[in-house]
Write a protein that holds these residues in place. Structure first.
Motif, PDB file in Angstrom:
ATOM      1  N   GLY A  29      44.449  64.418  66.855  1.00 13.10           N
ATOM      2  CA  GLY A  29      45.261  65.590  66.579  1.00 13.10           C
ATOM      3  C   GLY A  29      45.885  65.616  65.235  1.00 13.10           C
ATOM      4  O   GLY A  29      46.127  64.889  64.433  1.00 13.10           O
ATOM      5  N   TYR A  63      39.071  60.361  65.318  1.00 14.19           N
ATOM      6  CA  TYR A  63      40.233  60.702  64.482  1.00 14.19           C
ATOM      7  C   TYR A  63      40.634  62.164  64.690  1.00 14.19           C
ATOM      8  O   TYR A  63      41.826  62.477  64.763  1.00 14.19           O
ATOM      9  CB  TYR A  63      39.915  60.423  63.010  1.00 14.19           C
ATOM     10  N   ASN A  64      39.653  63.049  64.777  1.00  8.91           N
ATOM     11  CA  ASN A  64      39.969  64.452  65.001  1.00  8.91           C
ATOM     12  C   ASN A  64      40.519  64.701  66.397  1.00  8.91           C
ATOM     13  O   ASN A  64      41.297  65.635  66.608  1.00  8.91           O
ATOM     14  CB  ASN A  64      38.732  65.329  64.772  1.00  8.91           C
ATOM     15  N   PHE A  65      40.132  63.872  67.365  1.00 10.47           N
ATOM     16  CA  PHE A  65      40.646  64.053  68.726  1.00 10.47           C
ATOM     17  C   PHE A  65      42.114  63.646  68.801  1.00 10.47           C
ATOM     18  O   PHE A  65      42.861  64.165  69.642  1.00 10.47           O
ATOM     19  CB  PHE A  65      39.819  63.215  69.703  1.00 10.47           C
ATOM     20  N   PHE A  96      34.923  59.656  63.097  1.00  6.87           N
ATOM     21  CA  PHE A  96      35.342  60.976  62.639  1.00  6.87           C
ATOM     22  C   PHE A  96      35.796  61.819  63.828  1.00  6.87           C
ATOM     23  O   PHE A  96      36.858  62.450  63.787  1.00  6.87           O
ATOM     24  CB  PHE A  96      34.198  61.657  61.892  1.00  6.87           C
ATOM     25  N   PHE A  97      35.007  61.815  64.900  1.00  9.75           N
ATOM     26  CA  PHE A  97      35.391  62.580  66.093  1.00  9.75           C
ATOM     27  C   PHE A  97      36.622  61.993  66.770  1.00  9.75           C
ATOM     28  O   PHE A  97      37.483  62.733  67.244  1.00  9.75           O
ATOM     29  CB  PHE A  97      34.227  62.664  67.080  1.00  9.75           C
ATOM     30  N   ASN A 126      46.033  61.744  75.002  1.00  8.29           N
ATOM     31  CA  ASN A 126      44.905  61.935  74.092  1.00  8.29           C
ATOM     32  C   ASN A 126      44.701  60.705  73.206  1.00  8.29           C
ATOM     33  O   ASN A 126      43.581  60.403  72.811  1.00  8.29           O
ATOM     34  CB  ASN A 126      45.056  63.201  73.255  1.00  8.29           C
TER      35      ASN A 126
END
Length: 132
Positions: A132, A128-130, A125-126, A73
């Motif tokens: 985990g 960073y959220n991916f 933002f996406f 990931n």
């Protein structure tokens, strides 16, 4: 035994070729010269950033293939970040290019940069959220 004649072993050397200076340069050199002469500093900066993003994505992909893809990931997030940022920068370049002014009449260079900055914030933002 009859005497045989042998041909003389001296060879005539061909005259040296005289090459005239080339009036035509290679296509890559002429392309590079035209790029340097006609492209603004703003577009050259964006192009340098595009090259950096492309090389960064290639290095990440080669690392994943040759060394390891663990954690996968993290590789996907990094690679998607490079690809997404490349797309945003390419769209910024097309919007601030004076040759494309007719296509982007309603978009000022400041607005194009604001769109680029906002898109970059949302993209990261996406990413960073991916992670985990």
């Amino acid at each position: 035994m009859p005497a045989t004649k042998t041909a003389s072993s001296t060879k005539a050397t061909p005259p040296a070729k005289q090459t005239a200076p080339s009036t035509q340069s290679s296509p890559l050199v002429s392309l590079w010269n035209a790029y340097n002469e006609t492209t603004s500093t703003r577009l050259k900066t964006i192009d340098a950033f595009l090259v950096f993003l492309m090389l960064s994505g290639i290095i990440q992909f080669l690392y994943c293939i040759l060394v390891s893809n663990f954690p996968f990931n993290a590789f996907l997030a990094g690679f998607a970040s490079c690809v997404g940022q490349f797309v945003l920068a390419a769209s910024l370049r097309s919007q601030v290019n004076p040759a494309n002014r007719a296509e982007f009449k309603d978009v000022s260079p400041e607005r194009a940069f604001a769109d680029f900055a906002l898109g970059s914030i949302v993209l990261h933002f996406f990413v960073y959220n991916f992670l985990g």
